[in-house]
Design an enzyme around this catalytic site. Structure first.
Site, PDB file in Angstrom:
ATOM      1  N   SER A 139      38.236  48.455  47.992  1.00  0.00           N
ATOM      2  CA  SER A 139      37.547  49.538  47.311  1.00  0.00           C
ATOM      3  C   SER A 139      38.100  50.890  47.783  1.00  0.00           C
ATOM      4  O   SER A 139      39.294  51.129  47.698  1.00  0.00           O
ATOM      5  CB  SER A 139      36.038  49.416  47.547  1.00  0.00           C
ATOM      6  OG  SER A 139      35.313  50.229  46.673  1.00  0.00           O
ATOM      7  N   ASP A 271      34.942  44.434  37.031  1.00  0.00           N
ATOM      8  CA  ASP A 271      34.657  45.362  38.119  1.00  0.00           C
ATOM      9  C   ASP A 271      34.086  46.670  37.572  1.00  0.00           C
ATOM     10  O   ASP A 271      34.812  47.460  36.961  1.00  0.00           O
ATOM     11  CB  ASP A 271      35.945  45.630  38.903  1.00  0.00           C
ATOM     12  CG  ASP A 271      35.708  46.421  40.183  1.00  0.00           C
ATOM     13  OD1 ASP A 271      34.602  46.979  40.336  1.00  0.00           O
ATOM     14  OD2 ASP A 271      36.624  46.470  41.025  1.00  0.00           O
ATOM     15  N   HIS A 300      33.665  42.677  42.501  1.00  0.00           N
ATOM     16  CA  HIS A 300      34.138  43.744  43.377  1.00  0.00           C
ATOM     17  C   HIS A 300      33.770  43.464  44.837  1.00  0.00           C
ATOM     18  O   HIS A 300      34.598  43.614  45.734  1.00  0.00           O
ATOM     19  CB  HIS A 300      33.528  45.079  42.929  1.00  0.00           C
ATOM     20  CG  HIS A 300      34.010  46.271  43.697  1.00  0.00           C
ATOM     21  ND1 HIS A 300      35.153  46.958  43.363  1.00  0.00           N
ATOM     22  CD2 HIS A 300      33.502  46.892  44.792  1.00  0.00           C
ATOM     23  CE1 HIS A 300      35.338  47.959  44.218  1.00  0.00           C
ATOM     24  NE2 HIS A 300      34.352  47.937  45.089  1.00  0.00           N
TER      25      HIS A 300
END
Length: 324
Positions: A139, A271, A300
């Site tokens: 991320s 996502d 995610h």
């Protein structure tokens, strides 16, 4: 991962001072102090994981264990917390001298740029200069890795893996459109609410609440999480999140182009932080790059159920390139 194999993997958790802030580092493998290890058989490569937000290393322990095992236990796998996201327990305060380079304060260390400086400071002071680095970012950790490549080109990074990378237009994503007003406009209301609810809450109640959450998300951990379930930590995750929404706008194509050969991108198909449109755009702009789209419908937040799958992908590259 096989439970017997998992039990054999040594995991060391410590707190040290980095950028003037207590920082949690979780280390998989028997090597806990690479700087002072003079053994000729000391590993020559470190796999270094930078988490998403919140930056709680304990969530990534199953992933790190899988990576360590799948790379034949040849390389240490370390996870670093984000500054201010984990507090050291009262009985485990970190002590350092003023001469320690890690005691030097970093401006706005809880913000996005400060967090990047925080990781660079750690890599420069806690890892031998001749040790090769494989950086794994999840991320916003992916964005931080791109910035590390940009601002610390002297670090011996041989490859990077950017997993579900939030490196552009975050506020425009489905989750970003919800998170932006909450984090940017109502952040202080969240601070007050979190403080009023959590500050008077006894640790035993926090532990009970956390155990319920962990059962729901099917995550096993041998570490207590009460040290992350603190108003101060949650305020810092919200502050970092607000800066992500405001500052993660344009993709840094210049740094991607310069280091494309040492970057593997891994995008999700569902996502809400990074739509497939972003995958299609970067794939079009960098057709020669190693840019992958998940074929397994992994979410995610892969660390809760799919650590093994992502560890398999990274371990395959490591074995093909470093263990032959």
């Amino acid at each position: 991962m096989d439970s017997k194999i998992e039990e054999e993997i040594p995991v060391h958790k410590e707190f040290l001072l980095c950028g003037g802030v207590e920082t949690q580092v979780v280390k998989c493998g028997p090597w806990t102090d690479l700087i002072n290890d003079q053994n000729v058989n000391r590993p020559k490569t470190l796999i270094f994981i930078i988490p998403g937000n919140p930056g709680f290393p304990v969530f990534y322990v199953p992933f790190a264990k899988a990576l360590y095992s799948l790379t034949n236990k040849h390389f240490p796998v370390w996870i670093i917390s984000h500054a201010g996201h984990v507090l050291a327990p009262k009985d485990k305060k970190t002590v350092t001298t003023s001469e320690d380079p890690n005691a030097q304060e970093i401006k706005d260390i809880y913000g996005l740029h400060g967090q990047i400086e925080h990781k660079i400071a750690f890599l420069k002071t806690q890892v031998p200069k001749d040790m090769k680095l494989i950086l794994v970012g999840h991320s916003v950790g992916s964005y931080m890795i791109l910035q590390i490549l940009k601002y610390a080109p002297e670090l011996p990074v041989i490859h990077t893996f950017l997993l579900f990378p939030t490196i552009e237009r975050m506020a425009e994503t489905p989750n970003g459109r919800i998170a932006t007003p909450l984090l940017c406009w109502f952040r202080y209301a969240l601070y007050v609410t979190g403080y009023l609810l959590l500050k008077p809450c006894p640790d035993i109640v926090k532990s009970w609440l956390i155990s319920i959450v962990l059962r729901v998300i099917n995550l096993k951990t041998e570490f207590l999480l009460t040290d992350v379930f603190q108003p101060f930590c949650l305020a810092n995750t919200a502050y970092l999140g607000a800066q992500e929404m405001r500052n993660l706008l344009k993709r840094d194509d210049e740094i991607i182009k310069e280091h494309l050969s040492k970057i593997t991108f891994y995008y999700g198909t569902t996502d809400p932080w990074c739509p497939t449109k972003y995958y299609e755009d970067i794939k079009k702009d960098f057709p020669e790059g190693d840019i992958r789209l998940c074929e397994k419908n992994i979410p995610h937040a892969f660390i809760f159920r799919f650590s093994q799958d992502l560890a398999d992908m990274i371990a395959t590259w490591v074995k093909d390139n470093l263990l032959k």
